[in-house]
Scaffold this motif. Structure first.
Motif, mmCIF file in Angstrom:
data_model
loop_
_atom_site.group_PDB
_atom_site.id
_atom_site.type_symbol
_atom_site.label_atom_id
_atom_site.label_comp_id
_atom_site.label_asym_id
_atom_site.label_seq_id
_atom_site.Cartn_x
_atom_site.Cartn_y
_atom_site.Cartn_z
ATOM 1 N N LYS A 1 21.682 -15.413 45.091
ATOM 2 C CA LYS A 1 23.066 -15.202 44.651
ATOM 3 C C LYS A 1 23.503 -13.756 44.903
ATOM 4 O O LYS A 1 24.632 -13.502 45.356
ATOM 5 N N ARG A 2 22.635 -12.818 44.589
ATOM 6 C CA ARG A 2 22.986 -11.406 44.787
ATOM 7 C C ARG A 2 23.165 -11.087 46.267
ATOM 8 O O ARG A 2 24.061 -10.321 46.632
ATOM 9 N N ARG A 3 22.331 -11.668 47.102
ATOM 10 C CA ARG A 3 22.456 -11.443 48.546
ATOM 11 C C ARG A 3 23.783 -11.999 49.067
ATOM 12 O O ARG A 3 24.489 -11.341 49.851
ATOM 13 N N ILE A 4 24.143 -13.184 48.622
ATOM 14 C CA ILE A 4 25.405 -13.799 49.053
ATOM 15 C C ILE A 4 26.590 -12.971 48.580
ATOM 16 O O ILE A 4 27.536 -12.696 49.339
ATOM 17 N N ALA A 5 26.557 -12.536 47.323
ATOM 18 C CA ALA A 5 27.654 -11.727 46.781
ATOM 19 C C ALA A 5 27.786 -10.416 47.518
ATOM 20 O O ALA A 5 28.908 -9.956 47.825
ATOM 21 N N ALA A 6 26.671 -9.760 47.842
ATOM 22 C CA ALA A 6 26.717 -8.485 48.558
ATOM 23 C C ALA A 6 27.284 -8.660 49.964
ATOM 24 O O ALA A 6 28.033 -7.794 50.453
ATOM 25 N N THR A 7 26.952 -9.762 50.611
ATOM 26 C CA THR A 7 27.484 -10.018 51.956
ATOM 27 C C THR A 7 28.995 -10.187 51.915
ATOM 28 O O THR A 7 29.721 -9.626 52.756
ATOM 29 N N TYR A 8 29.502 -10.945 50.953
ATOM 30 C CA TYR A 8 30.952 -11.085 50.816
ATOM 31 C C TYR A 8 31.600 -9.733 50.517
ATOM 32 O O TYR A 8 32.651 -9.399 51.074
ATOM 33 N N ARG B 1 30.688 -6.706 51.293
ATOM 34 C CA ARG B 1 30.749 -5.871 52.504
ATOM 35 C C ARG B 1 31.806 -6.381 53.475
ATOM 36 O O ARG B 1 32.566 -5.602 54.069
ATOM 37 N N ALA B 2 31.881 -7.688 53.625
ATOM 38 C CA ALA B 2 32.784 -8.279 54.617
ATOM 39 C C ALA B 2 34.247 -8.062 54.277
ATOM 40 O O ALA B 2 35.089 -7.918 55.173
ATOM 41 N N PHE B 3 34.580 -8.018 52.986
ATOM 42 C CA PHE B 3 35.982 -7.954 52.581
ATOM 43 C C PHE B 3 36.379 -6.597 52.003
ATOM 44 O O PHE B 3 37.485 -6.432 51.493
ATOM 45 N N ALA B 4 35.484 -5.610 52.136
ATOM 46 C CA ALA B 4 35.705 -4.321 51.468
ATOM 47 C C ALA B 4 36.997 -3.640 51.887
ATOM 48 O O ALA B 4 37.677 -3.017 51.067
ATOM 49 N N ALA B 5 37.368 -3.729 53.143
ATOM 50 C CA ALA B 5 38.515 -2.976 53.636
ATOM 51 C C ALA B 5 39.783 -3.812 53.792
ATOM 52 O O ALA B 5 40.796 -3.313 54.308
ATOM 53 N N LEU B 6 39.757 -5.051 53.358
ATOM 54 C CA LEU B 6 40.929 -5.899 53.549
ATOM 55 C C LEU B 6 42.028 -5.538 52.563
ATOM 56 O O LEU B 6 41.761 -5.316 51.375
ATOM 57 N N PRO B 7 43.283 -5.483 53.022
ATOM 58 C CA PRO B 7 44.379 -5.158 52.108
ATOM 59 C C PRO B 7 44.733 -6.334 51.203
ATOM 60 O O PRO B 7 44.554 -7.494 51.568
ATOM 61 N N GLY B 8 45.210 -6.013 50.007
ATOM 62 C CA GLY B 8 45.730 -7.036 49.116
ATOM 63 C C GLY B 8 44.706 -7.785 48.308
ATOM 64 O O GLY B 8 45.064 -8.633 47.490
ATOM 65 N N VAL B 9 43.418 -7.501 48.527
ATOM 66 C CA VAL B 9 42.368 -8.154 47.763
ATOM 67 C C VAL B 9 41.406 -7.093 47.246
ATOM 68 O O VAL B 9 41.309 -6.000 47.792
ATOM 69 N N ALA B 10 40.704 -7.417 46.200
ATOM 70 C CA ALA B 10 39.738 -6.493 45.605
ATOM 71 C C ALA B 10 38.467 -7.262 45.263
ATOM 72 O O ALA B 10 38.508 -8.470 45.007
ATOM 73 N N PRO B 11 37.319 -6.585 45.248
ATOM 74 C CA PRO B 11 36.054 -7.265 44.940
ATOM 75 C C PRO B 11 35.909 -7.531 43.457
ATOM 76 O O PRO B 11 36.632 -6.987 42.627
ATOM 77 N N PHE B 12 34.946 -8.368 43.124
ATOM 78 C CA PHE B 12 34.588 -8.578 41.723
ATOM 79 C C PHE B 12 33.847 -7.343 41.212
ATOM 80 O O PHE B 12 33.272 -6.586 41.982
ATOM 81 N N PRO B 13 33.848 -7.109 39.906
ATOM 82 C CA PRO B 13 33.253 -5.878 39.354
ATOM 83 C C PRO B 13 31.757 -5.752 39.630
ATOM 84 O O PRO B 13 31.031 -6.746 39.644
ATOM 85 N N THR C 1 22.707 -21.413 46.500
ATOM 86 C CA THR C 1 21.616 -20.495 46.789
ATOM 87 C C THR C 1 20.954 -20.774 48.141
ATOM 88 O O THR C 1 20.257 -19.911 48.681
ATOM 89 N N HIS C 2 21.156 -21.963 48.703
ATOM 90 C CA HIS C 2 20.638 -22.257 50.035
ATOM 91 C C HIS C 2 21.752 -22.229 51.086
ATOM 92 O O HIS C 2 21.601 -22.814 52.165
ATOM 93 N N LEU C 3 22.856 -21.525 50.800
ATOM 94 C CA LEU C 3 23.909 -21.311 51.791
ATOM 95 C C LEU C 3 23.311 -20.569 52.991
ATOM 96 O O LEU C 3 22.670 -19.528 52.835
ATOM 97 N N SER C 4 23.540 -21.089 54.182
ATOM 98 C CA SER C 4 22.965 -20.456 55.374
ATOM 99 C C SER C 4 23.820 -19.278 55.833
ATOM 100 O O SER C 4 25.004 -19.168 55.475
ATOM 101 N N GLU C 5 23.232 -18.403 56.632
ATOM 102 C CA GLU C 5 23.993 -17.275 57.191
ATOM 103 C C GLU C 5 25.160 -17.785 58.030
ATOM 104 O O GLU C 5 26.258 -17.226 57.989
ATOM 105 N N ALA C 6 24.917 -18.843 58.794
ATOM 106 C CA ALA C 6 25.975 -19.386 59.646
ATOM 107 C C ALA C 6 27.126 -19.921 58.804
ATOM 108 O O ALA C 6 28.304 -19.724 59.149
ATOM 109 N N GLU C 7 26.807 -20.582 57.711
ATOM 110 C CA GLU C 7 27.860 -21.098 56.829
ATOM 111 C C GLU C 7 28.638 -19.954 56.196
ATOM 112 O O GLU C 7 29.876 -19.997 56.132
ATOM 113 N N GLN C 8 27.936 -18.935 55.741
ATOM 114 C CA GLN C 8 28.649 -17.823 55.131
ATOM 115 C C GLN C 8 29.484 -17.068 56.168
ATOM 116 O O GLN C 8 30.608 -16.637 55.872
ATOM 117 N N ASP C 9 28.978 -16.931 57.380
ATOM 118 C CA ASP C 9 29.766 -16.307 58.453
ATOM 119 C C ASP C 9 31.044 -17.092 58.713
ATOM 120 O O ASP C 9 32.108 -16.503 58.965
#
Length: 386
Positions: A265-272, A274-286, A360-368
Motif C-alpha cells: 500500500k505504501r509503495r502504491i501511494a508513493a508512486t501516485y 510522485r506522479a501527480f506532484a506537479a499537476l495543477p488543481g490537485v493536491a496529495p493526501f497528507p 495490494t497486488h496492483l501491477s506496475e502496468a496497471e498503475q501506469d
C-alpha cells in the motif's frame, strides 16, 4: 477493468478455512478466534484484543465499555465515514462534531482543546457541554485513511478533562506514530476493521485492542450477550458481536502478511504521489512527518471539487475503478442537527477527494495505466480552482 481495492488472499486463507470445515469450528467459538485475538494484540502493540463481527460493532462495544451512556455527547471529527457517528448513535448518544487539521485530516487537537476549555463545565464527576447541557462521554479520534491522529495532544487534552479516548483506527493496522504502534498511543481502546475493502480483510469483522486487560474483558462481556457462566444467565444488556471462526481463520492468514500488505500500500501511494506532484488543481493526501500512515486508500484532492465528476466519469469509462470519498457527517441526514463547531477543513474535503486503484497486488502496468489516463484527463481541461 482495474478495480479500486480487492482482497489479496494468496496466503494461508484457503488452508485455514478448510481446517475450520474439517473440525466443524465455523461459528463464534474456535481456535482461530483465539489465535486472531493474540495476533491482533501483538500487531497493534496492545496487551489484549477482542474479535468482533464488524468494526462498527467494535466501536459500539468499546464506547459502552468506557462508560458512554444514553444522551451523552461523544466528540468525533466531522470528516469520517458515517459508521463512526453511527456507533455513537447505537449507544443512544449524540456525536459532537469537530473539525480536522489541515495537515492530517484527523481530529484537530487545537480545536478540541479550545472547545473543551470554552464550551464545557464541570458538574461533580461529569463534564457538561454548556450549549446542550449533555454529559460528554468520550473523545473518539479517527485515523483517517490509515494515518494516526495527533494522539499525544488529543490524549493529553482528554485526560486533563477526565474523558476516555476510543480511537477509530479502522484502516490503520501497520501504521505508527513516532515509532509506536497504534495501540500504544494512549487511547483506552482502539478499534480496527476487517471489512472487504481494508488492506487486511476477513470479508468482514473487526477487533478492539487495548492495554488494560480488565477493560478488554468488559468489551468481551458486552460482545458475548453479557452472558454469565455456562448457564443462560445474563447480567446486563449485551450484544451478539463475536467474529466467527471462519472469519478469524482468514484474518489470521492476513495478519501473517501484515508487513507485506502494508508495504505494498505504501509503495502504491508513493508512486501516485510522485506522479501527480506537479499537476495543477490537485493536491496529495497528507503525509505529516510525525506519523507513518498505513496508506489504506491513496488518491488526490481536487482544489475545485466541481471538476471531480467529470474526471470520475472519464476514469470509469476507461475501466479504472475509482470513486469519490467521504461526505462530512454534518451533511448526512441523520446528523444534520448534531452539535458542531466550525468545520472549514472538513467542509473543504467533503466530496473533493478521489481515491484510486490500490489493491495490494496492483501491477506496475496497471498503475501506469491509471496514472497515464488521469494525467491525460487533467491535462485536457483547466483544473485550476475557479
Amino acid at each position: 477493468m482495474i478495480p479500486l481495492a480487492v482482497p489479496n488472499l494468496s496466503g494461508n486463507e484457503g488452508r485455514y478455512l478448510q481446517e475450520c470445515i474439517e473440525t466443524n469450528f465455523v461459528s463464534t467459538v474456535g481456535p482461530f478466534v483465539d489465535r486472531f485475538e493474540r495476533m491482533l494484540a501483538d500487531a497493534a502493540g496492545g496487551t489484549a484484543a477482542v474479535a468482533t463481527s464488524s468494526g462498527t460493532a467494535g466501536l459500539h462495544a468499546a464506547l459502552l465499555a468506557v462508560g458512554v451512556q444514553r444522551d451523552d455527547l461523544v466528540i468525533i471529527p466531522d470528516f469520517t465515514f458515517i459508521a463512526t457517528a453511527n456507533a455513537v448513535a447505537h449507544c443512544g448518544a449524540v456525536p459532537w462534531l469537530l473539525d480536522v487539521a489541515a495537515d492530517s485530516w484527523t481530529l484537530d487537537p487545537d480545536q478540541l482543546a479550545e472547545e473543551l476549555a470554552t464550551n464545557t463545565e464541570r458538574c461533580g464527576a461529569d463534564l457538561i457541554h454548556r450549549p446542550s447541557r449533555r454529559r460528554i462521554g468520550a473523545v473518539m479520534p479517527v485515523f483517517t485513511l490509515g494515518l494516526p491522529a495527533r494522539m499525544d495532544r488529543i490524549v493529553e487534552t482528554a485526560r486533563r478533562h477526565g474523558l476516555p479516548v476510543v480511537a477509530d483506527a479502522a484502516a490503520a493496522l501497520g501504521a505508527t506514530m513516532q515509532g509506536r504502534a497504534i495501540s500504544d498511543l494512549g487511547a483506552d481502546l482502539i478499534v480496527v476493521s476487517f471489512n472487504g475493502n481494508k488492506t487486511l480483510t476477513a470479508g468482514g469483522g473487526g477487533g478492539v485492542i487495548g492495554g488494560d486487560e480488565i477493560l478488554c474483558r468488559k468489551v468481551r462481556h458486552i460482545s458475548t450477550v453479557a452472558r454469565v457462566g455456562a448457564a443462560y444467565e445474563h447480567d446486563s444488556v449485551g450484544y451478539n458481536y463475536r467474529m466467527t471462526n471462519l472469519q478469524a481463520a482468514v484474518a489470521c492468514a492476513q495478519l501473517e502478511r501484515l508487513d507485506e500488505l502494508v508495504s505494498a500500500k505504501r509503495r502504491i501511494a508513493a508512486t501516485y504521489a510522485r506522479a501527480f506532484a506537479a499537476l495543477p488543481g490537485v493536491a496529495p493526501f497528507p503525509a505529516p512527518g510525525w506519523a507513518e500512515s498505513a496508506c489504506w486508500m491513496p488518491g488526490l484532492r481536487f482544489l475545485d471539487p466541481t471538476h471531480l465528476p467529470e474526471v470520475l466519469e472519464v476514469l470509469q469509462s476507461a475501466g479504472i475503478g475509482c470513486r469519490p470519498f467521504w461526505r462530512s457527517v454534518h451533511r448526512q441526514a441523520p446528523y444534520k442537527n448534531a452539535p458542531a463547531a466550525a468545520v472549514p477543513v472538513a467542509d473543504s474535503l467533503s466530496e473533493a477527494l478521489l481515491v484510486l486503484p490500490c489493491s495490494t497486488h496492483l501491477s506496475e502496468a496497471e498503475q501506469d495505466r491509471v496514472i497515464a489516463t488521469l494525467r491525460a484527463c487533467l491535462a485536457a481541461g483547466s483544473m485550476a480552482p475557479s
